[in-house]
Every structure is written in structure tokens, then in C-alpha cells.
Design an enzyme around this catalytic site. Structure first.
Site, PDB file in Angstrom:
ATOM      1  N   CYS A 271       0.814  -1.267  -0.110  1.00 23.16           N
ATOM      2  CA  CYS A 271      -0.207   0.017   0.013  1.00 23.16           C
ATOM      3  C   CYS A 271       0.926   1.193  -0.260  1.00 23.16           C
ATOM      4  O   CYS A 271       0.609   2.078  -1.000  1.00 23.16           O
ATOM      5  CB  CYS A 271      -0.853   0.121   1.064  1.00 23.16           C
ATOM      6  SG  CYS A 271      -2.173  -1.401   1.427  1.00 23.16           S
TER       7      CYS A 271
HETATM    8  N1  LIG Z   1      -2.906  -6.360   1.823  1.00 21.53           N
HETATM    9  C1  LIG Z   1      -3.482  -5.400   2.636  1.00 21.53           C
HETATM   10  O1  LIG Z   1      -2.795  -5.084   3.804  1.00 21.53           O
HETATM   11  C2  LIG Z   1      -4.080  -4.117   2.138  1.00 21.53           C
HETATM   12  C3  LIG Z   1      -4.714  -3.222   2.986  1.00 21.53           C
HETATM   13  C4  LIG Z   1      -5.565  -2.318   2.338  1.00 21.53           C
HETATM   14  C5  LIG Z   1      -5.933  -2.265   1.112  1.00 21.53           C
HETATM   15  N2  LIG Z   1      -5.346  -3.198   0.061  1.00 21.53           N
HETATM   16  C6  LIG Z   1      -5.842  -2.998  -1.301  1.00 21.53           C
HETATM   17  O2  LIG Z   1      -6.647  -4.320  -1.498  1.00 21.53           O
HETATM   18  C7  LIG Z   1      -6.438  -4.821  -2.766  1.00 21.53           C
HETATM   19  C8  LIG Z   1      -6.115  -6.309  -2.714  1.00 21.53           C
HETATM   20  O3  LIG Z   1      -4.850  -6.419  -2.218  1.00 21.53           O
HETATM   21  P1  LIG Z   1      -4.294  -7.876  -1.633  1.00 21.53           P
HETATM   22  O4  LIG Z   1      -3.442  -7.625  -0.765  1.00 21.53           O
HETATM   23  O5  LIG Z   1      -5.499  -8.719  -0.904  1.00 21.53           O
HETATM   24  O6  LIG Z   1      -3.748  -8.690  -2.916  1.00 21.53           O
HETATM   25  P2  LIG Z   1      -3.465 -10.094  -3.035  1.00 21.53           P
HETATM   26  O7  LIG Z   1      -2.604  -9.983  -4.121  1.00 21.53           O
HETATM   27  O8  LIG Z   1      -3.022 -10.760  -1.450  1.00 21.53           O
HETATM   28  O9  LIG Z   1      -4.925 -10.786  -3.515  1.00 21.53           O
HETATM   29  C9  LIG Z   1      -5.526 -10.390  -4.763  1.00 21.53           C
HETATM   30  C10 LIG Z   1      -6.253 -11.802  -5.236  1.00 21.53           C
HETATM   31  O10 LIG Z   1      -6.691 -11.418  -6.300  1.00 21.53           O
HETATM   32  C11 LIG Z   1      -6.985 -12.636  -7.383  1.00 21.53           C
HETATM   33  N3  LIG Z   1      -6.957 -12.159  -8.615  1.00 21.53           N
HETATM   34  C12 LIG Z   1      -6.233 -11.229  -9.420  1.00 21.53           C
HETATM   35  N4  LIG Z   1      -6.880 -10.969 -10.607  1.00 21.53           N
HETATM   36  C13 LIG Z   1      -8.026 -11.667 -10.643  1.00 21.53           C
HETATM   37  C14 LIG Z   1      -9.317 -11.593 -11.072  1.00 21.53           C
HETATM   38  N5  LIG Z   1      -9.297 -10.952 -12.575  1.00 21.53           N
HETATM   39  N6  LIG Z   1     -10.440 -12.048 -10.865  1.00 21.53           N
HETATM   40  C15 LIG Z   1     -10.271 -12.852  -9.683  1.00 21.53           C
HETATM   41  N7  LIG Z   1      -9.481 -12.736  -8.996  1.00 21.53           N
HETATM   42  C16 LIG Z   1      -8.361 -12.127  -9.292  1.00 21.53           C
HETATM   43  C17 LIG Z   1      -5.401 -12.992  -7.102  1.00 21.53           C
HETATM   44  O11 LIG Z   1      -5.058 -13.996  -7.755  1.00 21.53           O
HETATM   45  C18 LIG Z   1      -5.084 -12.964  -5.492  1.00 21.53           C
HETATM   46  O12 LIG Z   1      -5.453 -14.092  -4.809  1.00 21.53           O
HETATM   47  C19 LIG Z   1      -5.326  -4.016  -3.231  1.00 21.53           C
HETATM   48  O13 LIG Z   1      -5.814  -2.864  -4.227  1.00 21.53           O
HETATM   49  C20 LIG Z   1      -4.609  -3.521  -2.140  1.00 21.53           C
HETATM   50  O14 LIG Z   1      -4.033  -2.190  -2.384  1.00 21.53           O
HETATM   51  C21 LIG Z   1      -4.534  -4.422   0.616  1.00 21.53           C
END
Ligand SMILES: NC(=O)c1ccc[n+]([C@@H]2O[C@H](COP(=O)([O-])OP(=O)(O)OC[C@H]3O[C@@H](n4cnc5c(N)ncnc54)[C@H](O)[C@@H]3O)[C@@H](O)[C@H]2O)c1
Length: 434
Positions: A271
Site C-alpha cells: 500500500c
Molecule cells: N494487503 C493489505 O494489507 C491491504 C490493505 C488495504 C488495502 N489493500 C488493497 O486491497 C487490494 C487487494 O490487495 P491484496 O493484498 O488482497 O492482494 P493479493 O494479491 O493478496 O490478493 C489478490 C487476489 O486477487 C486475485 N485476482 C487477481 N486477478 C483476479 C481476477 N481477474 N479475478 C479474480 N481474482 C483475481 C489474485 O489471484 C489474488 O488471490 C489492493 O488494491 C490493495 O491495495 C491491501
């Protein structure tokens, strides 16, 4: 239609679709399952879907038992987007990285909505949780959903509700972290707030999806800028022979108007190093330069070089060069007590040290094997953390201060420690603050 959806949320007959089962999607899935909703998870990664269906977890701080328990309550995961009509809500939790020009890469969000659109039906609530620039929901998602012949606000509902997960922080859970939610229309907002209120203690409605998108960016930019400030203060304090950590501890006793931020070897995680640049990019469309963001980015991205400079100076004092020295980096996850390596500054450090000719190794109890990363490659396994190993390196760099490290042992056994986290309070001849 709105009342129908509200009723299904209220009597828990609504099926919750979580699209993207990663760090954000999984805890949300667990929470909806815990409260008694049937959850259907979608992901494009077969291995994740298979693991979840077998009741296994692939994230260290999420237990296999909790996944198995959710499975027992009816949770299913699938790669088949044609099952989307089974769900009432479709909550998108997919990555929003930067591309190689450090501009927003919305491809994951757009691919996801494009996979869902053919399966959208009246009554669907779509919620985007991925961090993004103001305007994404109504410029990108709204027209795609309406292209299906659904009028948003009447036939289907669309909200933006940013995720506030803090991995590894035991003081907060999905339920207790307040959740901001903005809808495209008042009806959208009402449905979105009802959905999240069913599982989260406090939902904070805002007047638009743009306000919700901007809220998340303000939160993360606030962190990035303050970390940049404290990193700059660290450099100034060091030149003046002052310990910045002592200063922060003292300043933090002020009961109002001061929030402590801590310096480190650089910014990490999915992030803080990335999200601010979503705003920078969008602000250009409005002819505005985001100078604080750029400046903080510059200061923070110079931190790995600062630490390498400290390693070079410390070795030099011992008539050694980085070239040919054995250097152990402690902690390669981006923050303490987690296994997440995304954007970890430790990896930058390792690369810079390797490029200068050091024989680099690492130790991290949360990362037993150096994972495959898109832009970095190390064929390494975590070396054991014991007196013999620690003593065998010319320099040990404390990059991520996991609680599992034995700090008294480190202090005793290592020949030279470069501490980028302010972990060692007492000055010692063989400890260098960085
Ligand atoms: N990790 C954190 O602490 C956090 C905190 C706040 C916000 N975010 C935001 O949340 C969002 C997700 O982050 P995350 O950390 O969970 O990512 P991540 O990579 O852990 O998970 C994302 C998932 O989405 C899947 N994916 C990718 N393309 C896809 C599609 N077309 N259809 C369905 N699934 C698909 C991936 O295979 C993966 O399992 C981002 O925008 C991030 O900035 C993350």
C-alpha cells in the site's frame, strides 16, 4: 429491487461473493462466514482455490482451522465466474499495483469486472475494495455494469468501500476496524451500508464513491509523508549525533498534537509505497502537482542507499570493504511479524549489497525460502539464527525487527550490527544505527 436486497441481507439469506481471495479477500470471507452468510469466493488462481477447498490457508496469519471452519459453514471457492449469479453481493478485492512507469495498473480491476459483467443480474451489489484513484468506480465500473442493461441505483447497486487491513496487528479485526462506504447513488449507499453493517461494528457512510476512494488515499498518503519526514529527521539527527529513536520516544509523550512515526530502511508493503502515486497520476489530469507525495517518495526511496552507506562506513572502519564481505540481512518481510514480501526494502538492500560484491545471506523466521518475485531473484534459504551463524558474518543488518529474533543473542554474537530499526537502545562499539 432495493428492498429485496436489503431483506436478503437482513435475514442472512444473501450469498456473499468475494472476488480475489488474497490478504484482503480472505479475512472478509471469514468474517461473513462467521456471521452466518454463505460465501462464494472467486479467484483466477487455481492453486488458491484448490487450497481453500481443501481447508488450507496460504497466508501465515490466517489459520487453516479458520478456513476449514468456514468450509464447514458452506464457504466455497471457485474459478468459475459463471457462478456469479448465485451471489447477491460481489465484493472485489483484487490487486491495484503500479506499472513500470509508476502509473496505476488497473488491469486486475478491469479484468475482474469484465469477467463478471456477462453474469450480472438484477439485484446484484458490486463493491470495489481495491485502493485506487478517485473516479475509478464511476468512470470504469459504472459504464461496464450499465452496458449489461442494468440501471445502477435501481436494478443493481455499486459502492466503493476501501479495505483497512493491518496485517499482523493483533489489536484489530475485520469486525472492529470501521469501514468507509460511498455509493454511486443514495440507494447504492443504503444497500452497501446495510451489507457491511451486518458484519462490521461501525460503517462510516460518505456521500460518493469518489470521497470513499480519496479517504483511503488520504490515509495512506498521510503515512507515506510522515514516514518520509521522520526518515529525513533521522538523517539530520544522525549528523548531529542525536538518536532519532530517543527523540521520537520523548516526543510521543506529548498527549496531543503529535503522532509517532518510525524511520526504517525504506517503505514496504502493497500500500504505502504504491497508493500515493495513484493520486499523483490522477491529479495531473486536473493540472495539479502532488509535491508532498513526490518528496516523500524521493526521501523514502533513498533509504536503502542510506543503510548501505552505513554498512560501507562501518566495514571501512574495520578495514573491510563491502566487496568480498559476508553480510547477513535479518528480516526480509516488509514489516515485522508477517511473511509478506511485497515491495520489501530488505530486498532492495540485498540487491544493492550484492551488486557491490557482498556475499549476501538472510535470516527470516517467517520466510523460509526466498520466494519468486516479479522483479527480484535470489536463490537463497533462510539461514538459522544462532550464535555460530551470527558470528560468521562480517556484518549483520537488522532490516525487519521480527519479535521472533533473539536480540540479546544477536547483540552478543554478531561482530558488527547495522540497526535500521532503532532496536538497540544502548550505544555499543559494534552497533551502528542506520
Ligand atoms: N494487503 C493489505 O494489507 C491491504 C490493505 C488495504 C488495502 N489493500 C488493497 O486491497 C487490494 C487487494 O490487495 P491484496 O493484498 O488482497 O492482494 P493479493 O494479491 O493478496 O490478493 C489478490 C487476489 O486477487 C486475485 N485476482 C487477481 N486477478 C483476479 C481476477 N481477474 N479475478 C479474480 N481474482 C483475481 C489474485 O489471484 C489474488 O488471490 C489492493 O488494491 C490493495 O491495495 C491491501
Amino acid at each position: 429491487m432495493k428492498q429485496q436486497v436489503l431483506n436478503r441481507v437482513a435475514d442472512k439469506s444473501a450469498v456473499i461473493g468475494i472476488v480475489g481471495l488474497g490478504y484482503v479477500g480472505l479475512p472478509l470471507m471469514l468474517r461473513f462466514a462467521e456471521v452466518g452468510y454463505k460465501v462464494l469466493g472467486f479467484d483466477i488462481d487455481d492453486s488458491k482455490v484448490d487450497a481453500l477447498m481443501a481447508g488450507k490457508s496460504y497466508i501465515e496469519h490466517i489459520s487453516a482451522e479458520s478456513i476449514a471452519e468456514a468450509r464447514g459453514r458452506g464457504f466455497e471457492a471457485t474459478t468459475d465466474f459463471a457462478r456469479a449469479p448465485e451471489a447477491d453481493a460481489l465484493i472485489m478485492c483484487v490487486p491495484t499495483p503500479l506499472n513500470k512507469y509508476r502509473e496505476p495498473d488497473l488491469s486486475f480491476v478491469l479484468n475482474t469486472i469484465d469477467s463478471l459483467v456477462p453474469h450480472l443480474r438484477p439485484g446484484h451489489l458490486v463493491s470495489l475494495e481495491s485502493t485506487t484513484y478517485p473516479g475509478t468506480t464511476d468512470e470504469e465500473l459504472l459504464p461496464r455494469i450499465e452496458s449489461r442493461g442494468l440501471k445502477v441505483g435501481q436494478d443493481a447497486f455499486l459502492v466503493f468501500s476501501p479495505e483497512r487491513e493491518d496485517p499482523g496487528n493483533p489489536n484489530f479485526t475485520t469486525r472492529t476496524i470501521p469501514k468507509v462506504c460511498g455509493g454511486v447513488t443514495p440507494a447504492c449507499q443504503e444497500v452497501g451500508v446495510a451489507l457491511y453493517s451486518a458484519v462490521i461494528d461501525k460503517v462510516v457512510p460518505v456521500s460518493s464513491t469518489r470521497a470513499a476512494e480519496m479517504t483511503k488515499l488520504l490515509e495512506n498518503i498521510h503515512r507515506a509523508v510522515n514516514i518520509g519526514l521522520v526518515n529525513e529527521m533521522k538523517i539530520v539527527a544522525d549528523r548531529m549525533g542525536i538518536d532519532i529513536h530517543e527523540v521520537i520516544r520523548a516526543a510521543a509523550t506529548k498527549p496531543f498534537g503529535f503522532v509517532p512515526y518510525y524511520p526504517g530502511p525504506g517503505l514496504g508493503g502493497h500500500c504505502i509505497p504504491i497508493d500515493p502515486f495513484y493520486l499523483t497520476w490522477k491529479a495531473r489530469e486536473y493540472g495539479v502537482n502532488t509535491r508532498f507525495i513526490e518528496l516523500a517518495g524521493e526521501v523514502n526511496s533513498n533509504m536503502p542507499d542510506y543503510v548501505v552507506g552505513k554498512v560501507a562506513a562501518a566495514l571501512n572502519k574495520r578495514q573491510k570493504a563491502i566487496n568480498g564481505s559476508r553480510v547477513l540481512v535479518l528480516g526480509i518481510a516488509y514489516k515485522k511479524n508477517v511473511d509478506d514480501m511485497r515491495e520489501s526494502p530488505s530486498v532492495m538492500l540485498m540487491e544493492k549489497l550484492r551488486d557491490l560484491g557482498a556475499a549476501v545471506a538472510y535470516s527470516d523466521p517467517h520466510v523460509p525460502v526466498f520466494p519468486k518475485m516479479r522483479e527480484h531473484k535470489f536463490d537463497l534459504k533462510s539461514v538459522p539464527f544462532n550464535a555460530e551463524t551470527l558470528a560468521s558474518y562480517d556484518c549483520v543488518v537488522l532490516a525487519t525487527d521480527h519479535d521472533k529474533f533473539d536480540y540479546p543473542l544477536l547483540q552478543q554474537a554478531a561482530k558488527l550490527i547495522v540497526d535500521s530499526r532503532g532496536k538497540f537502545l544502548e550505544p555499543a562499539e559494534h552497533i551502528v544505527k542506520a
